[in-house]
Each structure stands twice: as C-alpha cells, then as structure tokens.
Design a protein around this motif. Structure first.
Motif, mmCIF file in Angstrom:
data_model
loop_
_atom_site.group_PDB
_atom_site.id
_atom_site.type_symbol
_atom_site.label_atom_id
_atom_site.label_comp_id
_atom_site.label_asym_id
_atom_site.label_seq_id
_atom_site.Cartn_x
_atom_site.Cartn_y
_atom_site.Cartn_z
ATOM 1 N N ASP A 12 19.767 65.243 49.904
ATOM 2 C CA ASP A 12 20.079 65.952 51.154
ATOM 3 C C ASP A 12 19.128 67.107 51.452
ATOM 4 O O ASP A 12 19.470 68.032 52.176
ATOM 5 N N THR A 35 22.596 57.312 57.226
ATOM 6 C CA THR A 35 23.820 56.667 57.703
ATOM 7 C C THR A 35 23.588 55.172 57.862
ATOM 8 O O THR A 35 24.417 54.355 57.439
ATOM 9 N N ALA A 38 23.412 53.604 54.405
ATOM 10 C CA ALA A 38 24.747 53.478 53.822
ATOM 11 C C ALA A 38 25.518 52.334 54.475
ATOM 12 O O ALA A 38 26.153 51.523 53.781
ATOM 13 N N ASP A 96 28.760 55.702 45.512
ATOM 14 C CA ASP A 96 29.740 56.678 45.993
ATOM 15 C C ASP A 96 29.210 57.421 47.208
ATOM 16 O O ASP A 96 29.922 57.606 48.203
ATOM 17 N N ALA A 97 27.953 57.851 47.137
ATOM 18 C CA ALA A 97 27.349 58.574 48.262
ATOM 19 C C ALA A 97 27.221 57.661 49.476
ATOM 20 O O ALA A 97 27.438 58.093 50.611
ATOM 21 N N GLN A 98 26.895 56.400 49.254
ATOM 22 C CA GLN A 98 26.787 55.456 50.368
ATOM 23 C C GLN A 98 28.139 55.242 51.025
ATOM 24 O O GLN A 98 28.242 55.245 52.258
ATOM 25 N N ALA A 99 29.177 55.053 50.231
ATOM 26 C CA ALA A 99 30.518 54.840 50.793
ATOM 27 C C ALA A 99 30.969 56.068 51.577
ATOM 28 O O ALA A 99 31.589 55.936 52.638
ATOM 29 N N GLU A 100 30.646 57.244 51.070
ATOM 30 C CA GLU A 100 31.025 58.485 51.752
ATOM 31 C C GLU A 100 30.245 58.656 53.051
ATOM 32 O O GLU A 100 30.784 59.114 54.051
ATOM 33 N N ARG A 101 28.988 58.286 53.058
ATOM 34 C CA ARG A 101 28.104 58.482 54.215
ATOM 35 C C ARG A 101 28.318 57.427 55.303
ATOM 36 O O ARG A 101 28.097 57.681 56.478
ATOM 37 N N THR A 103 29.603 54.816 58.106
ATOM 38 C CA THR A 103 30.554 54.892 59.210
ATOM 39 C C THR A 103 31.312 53.581 59.376
ATOM 40 O O THR A 103 32.114 53.442 60.289
ATOM 41 N N SER A 105 33.554 50.439 57.081
ATOM 42 C CA SER A 105 34.380 50.351 55.874
ATOM 43 C C SER A 105 34.391 48.938 55.311
ATOM 44 O O SER A 105 34.538 47.963 56.052
#
Length: 181
Positions: A12, A35, A38, A96-101, A103, A105
C-alpha cells in the motif's frame, strides 16, 4: 530460510515511478488496479472450483471452457499486477488481502447445480466489467492513458468470456434431461 527481514517496499505504498506519472495520481491508479487484481483472483478461484466440480452430459466441453476462462483471468491479472508495479505500487498478492480488497464475492465452498454456478459466474463477470470500466475512466481522467489501454485489452477478454457464459445459460439445448416422475 533467510532470517533477513528487510522490507524493500511496504504494501500500500507508492514509490516514484519512471513512467513520470505523479505520485498522487499513481496512487489512485494503483489502488484501482489492485481492486481489479483482487476481483480477478476471486473470479479465478470461483472458475477453478467450477472446473473441478462440473458434471453432466456436456462435462468435457464445460470443463475445458472453464479452464480457458480461468487461464484468461490469470493472464489479465498478471498484466494488471505488472502495471501496478510499474507505477510504483505493490500488487495485492495475498489471498486475505485480495478477499478484503475485492468488490466481488466468492460464492462459497458449496457445490451448486451447473446453471446456478454459471449464473454466479455471469453475475461476477458483469460486476467486474463495470468496475473495469470505472477504472479505465479514472486512469484516463488522471492522464494515464496507457493504463486505460492496458485495462481495455483485459476488458475485451473479460467481456468475451462473460458473453460465452450467457450462451451456456440459454434455454435451448440439445441435451435431453432425464424425466423425473
């Protein structure tokens, strides 16, 4: 395993880039690219899952189609990640970072009937298409026309594969389903 813990660039963060896009603009573009990256990996994993669990009379055709589709997604993701790095950013890479970032699901671990799986895929493709169009507009509004062009090239493949899902979901088929009495 190395015990050295020197971080070359924190996630980041944005470093000055040789493409001469100002850091504040590069930061916005890299954020959008991450984004898209991800989202691509969420789609990749869903398509891969469907490739593993697809069944039925059209198994081989669908199995091969899904393999091509997730390979296209992975190729596009690679291009997006390399562009983020070229702009001085760090591509989002951990699950984890990809799932969080992301948009979009992942549908979850359950296995659905083929039509439901493909409907989930088509919906995700649509969401990604809209997101990519927004990212293209953002990049170009910031004067980063090359990123716009790169994303356009990826978008062409995303739209083509999404359109193929539409074809598979049409009502007309040559396969006769077994009657249930």
């Amino acid at each position: 395993m190395s015990t050295q813990k020197s971080v070359r660039q924190p996630a980041d963060s944005i470093e000055e880039n040789r493409l001469r896009l100002e850091t504040d603009k590069a930061e916005q573009v890299v954020d959008a690219l991450n984004t898209e990256l991800a989202n691509a990996y969420v789609l990749y994993h869903q398509l891969k899952k469907h490739h593993w669990v697809v069944e039925g009379a059209e198994f081989l055709q669908l199995h091969e189609f899904l393999e091509e589709a997730y390979e296209h997604v992975e190729e596009g993701a690679d291009v997006i990640a390399e562009r983020a790095q070229a702009l001085g950013g760090v591509p989002v890479s951990g699950p984890d970072a990809q799932a969080e970032r992301a948009t979009v699901s992942f549908e979850g671990e359950d296995v659905y009937d083929l039509r439901t799986m493909f409907e989930h895929d088509l919906e995700m493709y649509g969401d990604i298409i809209e997101s990519m169009r927004d990212s293209i507009e953002l990049a170009e509004n910031l004067g980063d026309y090359a990123t716009g062009e790169i994303l356009r090239d990826v978008l062409v493949h995303v739209e083509e594969d999404g359109h193929h899902f539409e074809h598979f979901l049409e009502d007309a088929t040559l396969v006769v389903e077994a009657a249930t009495h």
